[in-house]
Design a protein around this motif. Structure first.
Motif, short mmCIF file in Angstrom:
data_model
loop_
_atom_site.label_atom_id
_atom_site.label_comp_id
_atom_site.label_asym_id
_atom_site.label_seq_id
_atom_site.Cartn_x
_atom_site.Cartn_y
_atom_site.Cartn_z
N GLY A 66 56.72 7.34 123.35
CA GLY A 66 58.01 7.80 123.85
C GLY A 66 58.19 9.30 123.80
N ALA A 67 57.70 9.94 122.73
CA ALA A 67 57.87 11.39 122.61
C ALA A 67 57.16 12.13 123.74
CB ALA A 67 57.37 11.86 121.26
N LEU A 68 55.99 11.63 124.15
CA LEU A 68 55.25 12.28 125.23
C LEU A 68 55.99 12.18 126.56
CD1 LEU A 68 51.59 11.16 124.43
CD2 LEU A 68 52.46 13.50 124.36
N LEU A 69 56.78 11.14 126.73
CA LEU A 69 57.50 10.96 128.00
C LEU A 69 58.56 12.03 128.21
CD1 LEU A 69 57.94 7.08 128.03
CD2 LEU A 69 56.22 8.46 129.21
N TYR A 70 58.86 12.81 127.16
CA TYR A 70 59.81 13.90 127.32
C TYR A 70 59.33 14.90 128.37
CZ TYR A 70 63.15 17.56 126.13
OH TYR A 70 64.15 18.49 126.19
N ILE A 71 58.02 15.09 128.47
CA ILE A 71 57.48 16.10 129.39
C ILE A 71 57.70 15.71 130.85
CG2 ILE A 71 55.39 17.29 130.14
CD1 ILE A 71 54.45 17.23 127.23
N PRO A 72 57.22 14.55 131.32
CA PRO A 72 57.49 14.21 132.73
C PRO A 72 58.97 14.02 133.03
CG PRO A 72 56.45 12.36 131.60
CD PRO A 72 56.35 13.53 130.68
N ASN A 73 59.76 13.63 132.04
CA ASN A 73 61.19 13.42 132.27
C ASN A 73 62.00 14.70 132.26
OD1 ASN A 73 60.86 10.64 132.51
ND2 ASN A 73 61.20 10.26 130.33
N HIS A 74 61.40 15.81 131.81
CA HIS A 74 62.08 17.11 131.78
C HIS A 74 61.18 18.19 132.38
CE1 HIS A 74 64.16 14.73 128.70
NE2 HIS A 74 65.22 15.49 128.93
N TRP A 75 60.42 17.80 133.40
CA TRP A 75 59.41 18.68 133.98
C TRP A 75 59.98 20.01 134.47
CZ3 TRP A 75 54.39 18.78 133.53
CH2 TRP A 75 53.59 19.40 134.48
N PRO A 76 61.01 20.04 135.34
CA PRO A 76 61.48 21.34 135.84
C PRO A 76 62.12 22.20 134.76
CG PRO A 76 62.94 19.59 136.56
CD PRO A 76 61.76 18.92 135.91
N LEU A 108 67.80 22.79 136.53
CA LEU A 108 66.55 23.49 136.26
C LEU A 108 66.49 24.04 134.84
CD1 LEU A 108 65.87 25.49 139.54
CD2 LEU A 108 64.74 23.42 138.73
N TRP A 109 67.64 24.22 134.22
CA TRP A 109 67.64 24.82 132.88
C TRP A 109 68.26 23.88 131.87
CZ3 TRP A 109 65.17 28.53 130.51
CH2 TRP A 109 65.60 28.94 129.24
N TRP A 138 68.87 24.04 127.51
CA TRP A 138 68.61 24.71 126.25
C TRP A 138 67.78 23.84 125.33
CZ3 TRP A 138 68.95 29.67 125.81
CH2 TRP A 138 69.86 30.37 126.60
N GLU A 139 67.94 22.54 125.45
CA GLU A 139 67.12 21.62 124.66
C GLU A 139 65.65 21.76 125.04
OE1 GLU A 139 67.93 17.16 123.75
OE2 GLU A 139 66.53 17.21 125.47
N ALA A 140 65.36 21.76 126.35
CA ALA A 140 63.98 21.91 126.80
C ALA A 140 63.42 23.27 126.40
CB ALA A 140 63.90 21.71 128.31
N ALA A 141 64.27 24.30 126.48
CA ALA A 141 63.82 25.63 126.05
C ALA A 141 63.47 25.63 124.57
CB ALA A 141 64.91 26.66 126.35
N SER A 142 64.27 24.93 123.77
CA SER A 142 63.98 24.84 122.34
C SER A 142 62.69 24.08 122.08
CB SER A 142 65.15 24.15 121.62
OG SER A 142 66.35 24.88 121.78
N VAL A 143 62.47 23.01 122.85
CA VAL A 143 61.24 22.25 122.71
C VAL A 143 60.04 23.12 123.05
CG1 VAL A 143 59.90 20.34 123.69
CG2 VAL A 143 62.30 20.00 123.07
N ILE A 185 46.45 20.02 128.14
CA ILE A 185 45.97 18.70 127.73
C ILE A 185 47.11 17.84 127.21
CG2 ILE A 185 44.32 17.47 126.27
CD1 ILE A 185 43.20 19.22 128.61
N VAL A 186 48.06 18.44 126.51
CA VAL A 186 49.23 17.68 126.06
C VAL A 186 49.99 17.13 127.27
CG1 VAL A 186 51.42 17.80 124.81
CG2 VAL A 186 49.41 19.01 123.92
N ILE A 187 50.13 17.95 128.32
CA ILE A 187 50.78 17.48 129.56
C ILE A 187 49.99 16.32 130.16
CG2 ILE A 187 51.27 18.11 131.95
CD1 ILE A 187 52.09 20.89 130.92
N ASP A 188 48.67 16.46 130.22
CA ASP A 188 47.84 15.36 130.74
C ASP A 188 48.10 14.07 129.98
OD1 ASP A 188 46.70 16.96 132.66
OD2 ASP A 188 44.64 16.70 131.97
N LEU A 189 48.15 14.16 128.66
CA LEU A 189 48.39 12.97 127.84
C LEU A 189 49.77 12.39 128.11
CD1 LEU A 189 46.82 14.13 124.45
CD2 LEU A 189 45.82 12.59 126.16
N SER A 190 50.74 13.26 128.38
CA SER A 190 52.08 12.76 128.70
C SER A 190 52.08 12.01 130.03
CB SER A 190 53.08 13.92 128.75
OG SER A 190 52.97 14.67 129.95
#
Length: 463
Positions: free
Chosen positions: A167-177, A81-82, A84-89, A250-255
């Protein structure tokens, strides 16, 4: 309800009046909401994945939920669930919107008059480009507005995607939690920061921000103690209401569009409709950003965990849920389905925008439709015709109708996408109740007269 602006001076100003009404039933209710918001945000993510989603009817839904708890605990997402990379993003995103708010050009706008008789100033960087103003209208808006933060953000995403792919947008669904956790942690930090800041110096507290009850006072971290917490001229509450969470939606929607395209090689009509509706809603909000200055969130509520977690976690990660669902469960609804859903959206938007325009025009001293109004002892007037003569909150009705349009493209194989209009209906009734209570104190016997003239709360002849 649409009063005109109050120009009267406040005879006696108390920056920290004793709270007379406990929101959410007191401390226990505040604690319940504090726990429920993150719980349901995580639960929605884990309950419906690419591999499974709870079905109808509700008996099967309950059985699915019970049987799926162990699978959720064993999930790789659940174990991580945690990050640090996702937190930095997430923090990079948040401070990108801060930098845009500070650095991009804007227009200074006055808010409504506060209890001390003063008006705060806000910088709204939806400033018009000189070349695109309406040529024949005395309007602060423009045909192609540079409501800067969102336009610059979307422009950067478009340029990056064109150059390097999605590819950069795919970071969101791939690191959702992990991103949910980051937003939750930052919401808690902001609530804590402004809570302690409210004890520094003498500043105006929200009417719900100072009680004699020690237990409830502890929950003011949730309710919000300070009315308008600021760092210099930077208004923390107004910024969080309009920028990082709304645009991230909207950024999430685009992802999710990028994810669907990467998995099936195209984008379905249901996804196009859903993202178009969400984008329309957010673009409209950003275009009309000054309208937020008259809302209860800005004029009445303190800024605590309630607003910070709502703005930064709940809005972007749950309002985008229909796009999230369609990314993992793509479907087409055909031309007739699209036409029907679009009709629902247009009806809702027409009611929402036209009623808000009536209110804002009336509050600014204009009345192009020659609407009737009722004089009050406070010196202000209440609209009694037009949309506001049909119900006391017609904008809520339009908003709720649009909520259904956002879910209909998902079909009916699972109830989960329909959590939003159900939740939103409850939220709107709660807001309406709070607003009526505030107006009863503000207008006293005039409010009773007004309620006889406009008896319906939200839906004419129904509620």
């Amino acid at each position: 309800m649409a009063p005109s602006s109050d120009k009267g001076k406040v005879a006696a100003y108390d920056p920290a009046p004793r709270t007379e009404h406990y929101e959410f039933g007191g401390g226990l209710g505040a604690l319940g909401v504090t726990l429920a918001v993150p719980f349901f945000t995580y639960w929605l993510a884990f309950a419906c994945t690419a591999d499974q989603c709870p079905p109808w009817p509700m008996s099967k839904f309950v059985a699915f939920h019970s049987n799926g708890l162990e699978a959720m605990r064993a999930s790789a997402w659940w174990e991580s669930l945690w990050s640090w990379e996702a937190a930095s993003v997430y923090l990079a995103w948040y401070f990108w919107t801060v930098a845009c708010a500070i650095g991009l050009p804007g227009k200074e706008i006055e808010g409504v008059e506060l209890r001390n008789g003063k008006k705060l100033k806000y910088t709204m960087n939806g400033e018009c480009l000189p070349s695109c103003r309406f040529p024949l209208a005395d309007s602060p808006y423009c045909l192609f507005p540079a409501f800067s933060t969102m336009m610059v953000t979307l422009g950067c995403i478009a340029a990056w995607t064109y150059k390097f792919g999605p590819g950069a947008l795919l970071y969101i669904p791939n690191h959702w939690p992990q991103l949910i956790s980051a937003a939750l942690a930052w919401s808690a930090f902001l609530a804590t920061f402004v809570y302690y800041q409210s004890y520094i110096g003498t500043q105006m507290l929200a009417l719900g921000g100072n009680t004699p009850n020690p237990f409830y006072n502890a929950s003011l971290w949730f309710i919000g103690r300070g009315l308008n917490p600021r760092l210099g001229d930077f208004d923390i509450k107004a910024f969080n209401e309009m920028r990082p969470g709304l645009i991230l939606w909207i950024v999430i929607d685009l992802s999710m569009v990028a994810y669907q395209y990467s998995t099936i090689g195209r984008v379905t009509d249901s996804m196009i409709l859903t993202v178009a509706f969400h984008s329309w809603y957010v673009l409209d909000a950003e275009f009309n950003e000054p309208a937020i200055l008259t809302t209860m969130d800005i004029t009445t509520d303190g800024f605590g965990f309630m607003l910070s977690v709502g703005d930064l976690l709940w809005v972007p990660f749950t309002y985008s849920y229909t796009a999230y669902y369609l990314a993992f469960h793509p479907k087409d609804i055909g031309l007739s389905g699209c036409a029907g859903v679009l009709a629902v959206q247009l009806v809702g938007y027409w009611i929402f925008r036209s009623s808000n325009n009536e209110k804002n025009e009336f509050r600014s001293g204009r009345n192009p439709k020659n609407l009737t109004s009722m004089q009050t002892e406070r010196g202000t007037r209440l609209l009694t015709s037009g949309w506001w003569g049909m119900s006391r909150h017609p904008n809520y009705l339009g908003d709720w109708i649009m909520a259904w349009a956002w879910c209909l493209p998902c079909g009916f194989s699972t109830p989960l996408p329909y959590f939003y209009p159900i939740y939103f209906g409850i939220l709107l009734v709660h807001r309406q109740t709070r607003d009526d209570e505030a107006c009863a104190k503000k207008y006293k016997k005039d409010w009773e007269t007004y309620k006889r003239l406009v008896p319906w709360r939200i839906i004419p002849y129904v509620y």
